[in-house]
Design an enzyme around this catalytic site. Sequence first.
Site, PDB file in Angstrom:
ATOM      1  N   ASP A 211       0.665  -1.256   0.049  1.00  0.00           N
ATOM      2  CA  ASP A 211      -0.024   0.108  -0.066  1.00  0.00           C
ATOM      3  C   ASP A 211       0.832   1.272   0.090  1.00  0.00           C
ATOM      4  OD1 ASP A 211      -2.799   1.168   0.304  1.00  0.00           O
ATOM      5  OD2 ASP A 211      -1.830   1.793   2.301  1.00  0.00           O
ATOM      6  N   GLU A 269       1.791  -0.134  -4.992  1.00  0.00           N
ATOM      7  CA  GLU A 269       0.696   0.644  -5.324  1.00  0.00           C
ATOM      8  C   GLU A 269       1.559   1.949  -5.561  1.00  0.00           C
ATOM      9  OE1 GLU A 269      -3.309   2.843  -3.792  1.00  0.00           O
ATOM     10  OE2 GLU A 269      -1.767   2.404  -2.183  1.00  0.00           O
TER      11      GLU A 269
END
Length: 523
Positions: A211, A269
């Site tokens: 993330d 990401e």
Amino acid sequence: MTNSPVSPWWSDAVFYQVYPRSFRDGNGDGVGDLDGVVEHLDHLSNLGVDAIWLNPVTVSPMADHGYDVADPRDVDPLFGGLGALDRLVEAAHAVGIKVTMDLVPNHTSSQHPWFQAALAAGPGSAQRQRYLFRDGTGPGGIHPPNNWPSIFGGPAWTRVVEPDGSPGQYYLHLFDPEQPDLNWENPEVFDDLEKTLRFWLERGVDGFRIDVAHGMAKPPGLPDMSLTGNALLRNSDDDPRFNNDAVHDIHRGIRSVLDDFPEAVTIGEIWVFDNADFAKYLRPDELHLGFNFRLVRADFDATEIKEAIENSLAAAELAGSPATWTLSNHDVEREVTRYGGGPDGLAKARAMALVLLALPGAVFVYNGEELGLPNVELPDDVLQDPVWERSGYSERGRDGCRVPLPWAGAAPPFDFSTSHDVWLPMPTEWTDLTVAAQERDPDSTLALFRRAIELRHGRGSFGPGVEFLEAPPHVLSFRGTDGVTCVVNTGTTPTALPPGDLLIASAALDDGQLPPQTAAWVR
């Protein structure tokens, strides 16, 4: 004669993103869980996916639905506890499906023991050095340390009350106040992350989606930023909050651990749009794969789609890494709605599914995408995304793309749960979109995905790129190294297909021609 090297399993894998709250509820509490995923592994196996990406299931107060992690080395009871994850890994591996987890290294929950200790310890303490605490500016420190906004809206700083009851320091949170950013200049932070990586890898997990992989490192001095063009949920390439050079040292540290588990993968990401900057994340000692979101941002337009593909392939080539493709995820509007909604939006989404699955590299399918689900217009009183409140109720947030999956039946909850009180309400009009209904329809979106993934696996090695072919305006045509051509018609009139055998089309042909809003593969 030497054998050619075998590509890693992840280099052209089809990953299926499981949003656990919304996949299947196994215990009847209205919230999806890991045993629910085990119950419906047959759906994933029949779909033909190679791997699962699980959104966060670690212990969390759920302020941001798991991205506020209070214990990174345990599974929240909401999802069934650690035993449920072990059951899922074992069951998935038994049917040849890998399992990757979400890793959240930029921040913790405000309920994490470290942060609670930092609040109790006061300014200047070792405990506060694990986070980004700073004194305020102005008389009595009344103003935040800088002008940074939160990605979720509002300021990125929250002032604490010190142990003696006085107004105190501020702490940085690029997202929600319940997600304080870690100080990655403190070696304790990486030491703890290494424990987390090894904990899961030793339990049989096959890798991690990371993330905010362009976050973590902050610029020296935390300077003010230009607020022009700052948008909720997004950042730009000149945003000092993200994409700072020191982040690459963090990824090298992560890779040094992953190298002890040579079959495991990391997928970043990466909201970075300069190709040279993007490619840095995929150097041989950093991430294995990185999400390039240009295809998500492209309209249903032949020129935009081509530019997105060319750009993504160029960025991957700069790094010598496979490209990573997706059309949707838990943070963006579902493509059926993004392309206009209704029958036209669905037709375009089906066409883009064939474009997606024709591309070389790793592909990610978001749960419900294979059913052609649209975004859901939810009433204000059920919205849960922190963006809704943080934006002053001006941005509705991401709940509309997170509504639970419909499995069977003629009315909500469509066998998602035995409870009618599910965590987000399901539309009554989804009767024809259930898995059971689509399994009975050979022309359904589910049937299209199953056939396309089957064909994709049968194509063998894709090679690193594609050849773009001449085509009429509003038509995109590209050929893979195996000779299969994908054609997508984004115009308003039918177009001729290249000669060859039709392998699959997203809609019926029109007198042998490809209709508007349709794609096909031809060999």
